[in-house]
Design a protein around this motif. Structure first.
Motif, PDB file in Angstrom:
ATOM      1  N   PHE A   1      40.871 120.471  66.783  1.00 16.85           N
ATOM      2  CA  PHE A   1      40.413 119.278  67.805  1.00 16.85           C
ATOM      3  C   PHE A   1      39.861 119.824  69.031  1.00 16.85           C
ATOM      4  O   PHE A   1      38.744 119.224  69.567  1.00 16.85           O
ATOM      5  N   LYS A   2      40.146 121.014  69.541  1.00 14.38           N
ATOM      6  CA  LYS A   2      39.436 121.724  70.653  1.00 14.38           C
ATOM      7  C   LYS A   2      38.101 122.136  70.243  1.00 14.38           C
ATOM      8  O   LYS A   2      37.468 122.717  71.397  1.00 14.38           O
TER       9      LYS A   2
ATOM     10  N   GLY B   1      38.001 117.506  72.574  1.00 12.74           N
ATOM     11  CA  GLY B   1      38.157 116.328  71.373  1.00 12.74           C
ATOM     12  C   GLY B   1      37.163 115.463  71.621  1.00 12.74           C
ATOM     13  O   GLY B   1      35.928 115.571  72.189  1.00 12.74           O
TER      14      GLY B   1
ATOM     15  N   LEU C   1      45.026 116.923  74.060  1.00  7.28           N
ATOM     16  CA  LEU C   1      44.777 115.451  73.919  1.00  7.28           C
ATOM     17  C   LEU C   1      45.001 114.704  75.354  1.00  7.28           C
ATOM     18  O   LEU C   1      46.251 115.018  76.135  1.00  7.28           O
TER      19      LEU C   1
ATOM     20  N   ILE D   1      45.164 115.401  64.724  1.00  7.78           N
ATOM     21  CA  ILE D   1      45.502 116.859  65.443  1.00  7.78           C
ATOM     22  C   ILE D   1      46.864 117.491  64.614  1.00  7.78           C
ATOM     23  O   ILE D   1      46.816 118.487  64.528  1.00  7.78           O
TER      24      ILE D   1
ATOM     25  N   THR E   1      44.691 109.079  67.352  1.00  6.83           N
ATOM     26  CA  THR E   1      44.074 110.428  67.478  1.00  6.83           C
ATOM     27  C   THR E   1      45.129 111.423  66.858  1.00  6.83           C
ATOM     28  O   THR E   1      44.987 112.522  66.255  1.00  6.83           O
TER      29      THR E   1
END
Ligand SMILES: Cc1cc2nc3c(=O)[nH]c(=O)nc-3n(C[C@H](O)[C@H](O)[C@H](O)COP(=O)(O)O)c2cc1C
Ligand code: FES
Lengths: 422, 202
Positions: free
Chosen positions: A227-228, A237, A52, A219, A215
């Motif tokens: 997320f990835k 993201g 992030l 996660i 966010t």
């Protein structure tokens, strides 16, 4: 129409998503409960693994920033930067208005990770409605045992204090924000030392943007790999893109980082208004260099926009159609910087004033043949030479419009006035 | 913020104000206790001065200075930095028109000019009936609703020149129209009090 990928905007359509009941009905505060079962270091590792990056403009890795906080010096503070003022940007406002608990949850997780007992939300004063939404949600969170003593039944205690700004763009710059929060003029501090070691009241402090913190619960709840699945390797993201100006459907749209600018403008926002051609756009607010139709295939991620010669900034795309005057737009941007320069350093204080004067005279028919060189010279004396990053942002519209639209400047000067009807 | 380049107008002298009420002083004490260092309450306290006096008065700044152990000059240096702290009385309704680029592209500047014309008031000047003050402002973070007009910080979005004019007619007639989101704007002193966050938890 391109489908959005709603993560932080996921509750925007849901009923009473701005209340505690509505929020918990849709999985709210599950991230916090999971986080409280983890150690602070595990949380930081997870946010690092997710990759992030800060959504406030600079894109600094969030987990890394949290990791800088020394464990032995207490108290530590978390400060949420909700001073959103970058022209073209309106994502944090909507996040606070429509899903304030999501932000509170993110703040609680981040505070726990850096072992802060106090967090502050510095909310832009003009955001009256967003401020009230936060105030109400914070009160609900206290009543429900989410904030205060024993957060969600754990041993951890946290106070979240809402603090309204009073009208000054520069207070969005993190060190100016801290000054302002200490009851001073909002002027930036010399760095280093950085807020991570010497922040609020000279104590270790993390400053994070509203979208960044909003966010975080997702996660923690869903994991780094989840997320990835979106975005690029270096910019993972999803992200909110604020699209405004000459488009059919201005608004906030969430999509994976790296999606082409063209798809954001055409697929999300319905294309340029009235079927006109696009002349220019900012990829990340007025402080990021303007790009042109030649850059529409660039990806909306930190690396691709940098490769195209600009910055992802806040992801705020201001679209200017073929009949918009670039000199007028640049002048208007500059008037903003002239007004908002905090006055601390000379290049920025004097330079922004000067640039504004020169742009004004070109737009109004008194431009001189040497003015374009003057604009470039003055800009180069601000860029990299001012006390904080405000100065670099201020000259972005000038240098980029002179670079791509020199003809328009020449025409204004030759014709002694603005050739555009609009 | 730097003031050069913005219009400097010589207006009527700033009126004197009476001492702050016991209520306001108590609220200030509460705010000072909310932060590890009382000075952090300065901006909220200035909002309370504005809530009681209608603007950030000299008398109010002095009292705040006394509470915080700061000189009047130190308080004024802070107060003058922020655009939402007004140095003289404003109208019941503060009309803030955004003319930054996204709003300008949608006619924001025209709306601003038209409003000034209709009110016969210059920038930051208050109409003779004390009802309106109009100001040109920077991006209000609502560019999806361009052009944006705020009345006491509540948004009226996608306004046109005609809508803006009918809005002031309604306000004149005592009807406050529903803004784009949230509640109808309140009268300015109540707004300033709210902005102090004194009612917020904890
Ligand atoms: C002139 C200037 C204005 C800024 N305004 C904002 C702002 O309104 N909101 C914000 O989150 N960050 C703003 N920033 C960036 C902050 O300094 C800081 O990098 C950010 O809040 C860190 O949060 P993040 O890591 O979550 O992005 C601004 C920076 C500069 C130089
Ligand atoms: S430009 Fe007017 S609200 Fe952003």
């Amino acid at each position: 129409m391109t489908e959005q990928t709603p993560v932080v905007t996921g509750r925007f359509g849901a009923e009473s998503s701005d209340t505690y009941d509505g929020y918990t009905r849709t999985g709210g505060y599950e991230g916090l409960r999971a986080a409280l079962e983890m150690s602070p270091d595990q949380i930081i590792d997870m946010v690092k693994a997710a990759g992030l990056r800060g959504r406030g403009g600079a894109g600094f890795p969030t987990g890394v920033k949290w990791g800088f906080i020394p464990r032995e010096r207490k108290p530590t503070y978390l400060v949420c930067n909700a001073d959103e003022g970058e022209p073209g940007t309106f994502k944090d406002r909507e996040l606070m208005e429509r899903d304030p608990h999501q932000l509170i949850e993110g703040i609680a997780i981040a505070s726990y990770a850096i072992e802060a007992a106090q967090a502050y939300i510095y909310c832009r004063g003009e955001f009256a409605f967003a401020g009230r939404q936060l105030e109400r949600a914070i009160a609900e969170a206290y009543d429900q045992g989410i904030l205060g003593k024993r957060v969600a039944g754990s041993d951890y205690s946290l106070d979240v204090i809402l603090h309204r700004g009073a009208g000054a763009y520069i207070c969005g710059e993190e060190t100016a924000l801290l000054e302002s929060l200490e009851g001073k003029r909002g002027q930036p501090r010399l760095r280093p030392p950085f807020p991570a070691t010497n922040g609020l009241y000279d104590q270790p402090t993390v400053v994070n943007n509203v979208e960044t913190l909003s966010t975080v619960p997702h996660i923690i709840k869903n994991g780094a790999d989840w997320f990835k699945q979106w975005g690029t390797e270096k910019s993972p993201g999803t992200k909110m893109f604020c699209v405004s100006g000459d488009v059919e459907r201005p608004g906030n749209y969430e999509g994976p980082l790296g999606m082409p600018v063209r798809e954001v403008i055409d697929g999300f926002a319905g294309g340029v208004k009235g079927g006109k051609k696009l002349k220019a756009f900012t990829p990340g607010g007025s402080s990021t260099p303007l790009l042109t139709a030649a850059h529409l295939d660039a990806g909306m991620d930190f690396e691709s926009i940098a490769a195209a010669g600009s910055l992802l900034g806040t992801g705020a795309i201001i679209v200017l159609a073929e009949d918009a005057c670039m000199v007028r737009a640049t002048y208007r941007f500059m008037k903003f910087y002239e007004h908002e320069s905090c006055g601390k350093c000379t290049p920025c204080r004097e330079g922004c004033f000067w640039l504004s004067q020169v742009l004004h005279r070109i737009e109004n028919g008194s431009g001189r043949s040497e003015d374009m060189k003057l604009l470039t010279d003055v800009s180069n004396n601000i860029f990299g030479r001012s006390f904080c990053a405000f100065g670099d942002g201020a000259v972005s519209p000038v240098l980029s419009s002179v670079k791509y639209f020199a003809d328009e400047y020449t025409e204004h000067i030759a014709k002694k006035g603005c050739p555009f009807e609009r | 913020m730097t003031s050069r380049g913005t219009q400097v107008r010589v207006a009527s002298p700033v009126p004197a104000r009476p001492p702050l009420s016991v209520d306001t002083l108590a609220a200030m004490q509460k705010l000072m206790g909310r932060y590890p260092r009382p000075r952090s309450a300065l901006l909220p306290m200035l909002y309370l001065v504005q809530a009681e006096h209608g603007f950030v008065s000299r008398e109010g700044m002095k009292e705040v200075g006394k509470l915080l152990g700061l000189s009047a000059a130190e308080i004024a240096a802070v107060a003058t930095f922020y655009t939402m702290f007004k140095r003289r009385p404003c109208g019941t309704w503060l009309l803030s028109v955004c003319t930054n680029v996204s709003c300008d592209l949608a006619g924001g500047t025209k709306i601003y000019r038209r409003l000034k014309e209709a009110l016969g008031a210059e920038t930051e000047e208050t109409t003779a009936d004390g009802l309106f003050t109009v100001e040109e402002v920077e991006c209000l973070g609502a560019c999806d609703g361009a052009p944006v007009l705020q009345v006491n910080y509540e948004n009226y979005e996608h306004v046109t020149e005609d809508l803006a004019l009918s809005l002031i007619e309604s306000l004149r007639a005592g009807n406050v129209p529903q803004p784009t989101r949230g509640e109808r704007p309140k009268e300015s002193n109540a707004v300033s009090r709210r902005l102090s966050s004194v009612e917020a938890k904890p």
